[in-house]
Design an enzyme around this catalytic site. Sequence first.
Site, PDB file in Angstrom:
ATOM      1  N   CYS A  24     -10.263 -11.137   5.041  1.00  0.00           N
ATOM      2  CA  CYS A  24      -9.291 -10.225   5.654  1.00  0.00           C
ATOM      3  C   CYS A  24      -9.680  -8.758   5.485  1.00  0.00           C
ATOM      4  O   CYS A  24      -9.773  -8.259   4.358  1.00  0.00           O
ATOM      5  CB  CYS A  24      -7.909 -10.458   5.065  1.00  0.00           C
ATOM      6  SG  CYS A  24      -6.659  -9.343   5.743  1.00  0.00           S
ATOM      7  N   LYS A  56      -0.624 -22.284   2.866  1.00  0.00           N
ATOM      8  CA  LYS A  56      -0.039 -21.255   2.017  1.00  0.00           C
ATOM      9  C   LYS A  56       0.829 -21.870   0.927  1.00  0.00           C
ATOM     10  O   LYS A  56       1.676 -22.721   1.212  1.00  0.00           O
ATOM     11  CB  LYS A  56       0.809 -20.302   2.868  1.00  0.00           C
ATOM     12  CG  LYS A  56       0.022 -19.597   3.966  1.00  0.00           C
ATOM     13  CD  LYS A  56       0.948 -18.892   4.939  1.00  0.00           C
ATOM     14  CE  LYS A  56       0.149 -18.314   6.112  1.00  0.00           C
ATOM     15  NZ  LYS A  56       1.023 -17.772   7.175  1.00  0.00           N
ATOM     16  N   VAL A  64      -1.491 -11.717   4.394  1.00  0.00           N
ATOM     17  CA  VAL A  64      -2.086 -10.891   3.340  1.00  0.00           C
ATOM     18  C   VAL A  64      -2.531  -9.570   3.984  1.00  0.00           C
ATOM     19  O   VAL A  64      -2.735  -9.521   5.195  1.00  0.00           O
ATOM     20  CB  VAL A  64      -3.291 -11.610   2.685  1.00  0.00           C
ATOM     21  CG1 VAL A  64      -2.825 -12.801   1.890  1.00  0.00           C
ATOM     22  CG2 VAL A  64      -4.330 -12.031   3.723  1.00  0.00           C
ATOM     23  N   GLU A  87       2.046  -5.560   3.970  1.00  0.00           N
ATOM     24  CA  GLU A  87       1.494  -4.669   4.992  1.00  0.00           C
ATOM     25  C   GLU A  87       0.581  -3.619   4.345  1.00  0.00           C
ATOM     26  O   GLU A  87       1.009  -2.838   3.492  1.00  0.00           O
ATOM     27  CB  GLU A  87       2.573  -3.986   5.834  1.00  0.00           C
ATOM     28  CG  GLU A  87       3.262  -4.914   6.817  1.00  0.00           C
ATOM     29  CD  GLU A  87       2.284  -5.460   7.865  1.00  0.00           C
ATOM     30  OE1 GLU A  87       1.646  -4.666   8.577  1.00  0.00           O
ATOM     31  OE2 GLU A  87       2.163  -6.693   7.952  1.00  0.00           O
ATOM     32  N   SER A  88      -0.674  -3.596   4.767  1.00  0.00           N
ATOM     33  CA  SER A  88      -1.691  -2.751   4.123  1.00  0.00           C
ATOM     34  C   SER A  88      -1.350  -1.266   4.186  1.00  0.00           C
ATOM     35  O   SER A  88      -1.561  -0.540   3.208  1.00  0.00           O
ATOM     36  CB  SER A  88      -3.064  -3.003   4.751  1.00  0.00           C
ATOM     37  OG  SER A  88      -3.066  -2.672   6.130  1.00  0.00           O
TER      38      SER A  88
END
Length: 228
Positions: free
Chosen positions: A12, A39, A52, A65-66
């Site tokens: 990711c 998951k 992720v 949320e990045s």
Amino acid sequence: MSKLRLISHPLCPYVQRVAIALTEKNIAFNRDYIDLADKPSWFRSLSPLGKVPLLQLQDGTALFESAVICDYLEEAFPHSLHPDDPLDRARERAWIEFGSAVLGALWGLETAPDAETLWCKADEVRVKLQQIEQILGDGPWFAGRRFGLVDATFGPIFRYFDVFDTIVDLGIFGGLPKVCQWRKHLSHRPSIQQAVLPDYADRLRLFLAGHDAYLHHIAVGHRQKAGT
């Protein structure tokens, strides 16, 4: 929990973005990898979107949320990766969002089922990088001498091509000297190198095979040709 906990997937790019930010800010953290196709129940209870990265704090609070995670790290820990000026900060946030749009085109490229889709998506990525070329300065980083969150966003983007370039020349970086130099500097940054497992390239190739991607078929064709 003595350290922050970053819930990850090995491929990711958004997870990588957060890992790079954590490393650059010298924040101690542990990484746990999960299978997004299976998951665990504890993950589903923590992540409303089922995606992720997920960052679990010392008190058990989970952030998802990045972009949100990186903004929290900026506000809660020293060594800012954003500029001090509000306008410059907003500008860099906008280019981070642009990086997410590049990743969207890259997803289409890596999962392209046929040649027509592959080359269409490659052209889409190239057009976006041409826009970056026009605003880059002398480097080595996006903002010159200061490494920032835009760099943390594009390091994982360029990493894809370390694998793709071994399969086929997509012609994406031709005529983009500033982007190429930026890519080179990012590839040597320790935080970017350490943001993935050592077998990242093999995992990406397996991903291409598992999605029956056209890139995989090109790679198989090369191997068959080399074996004759």
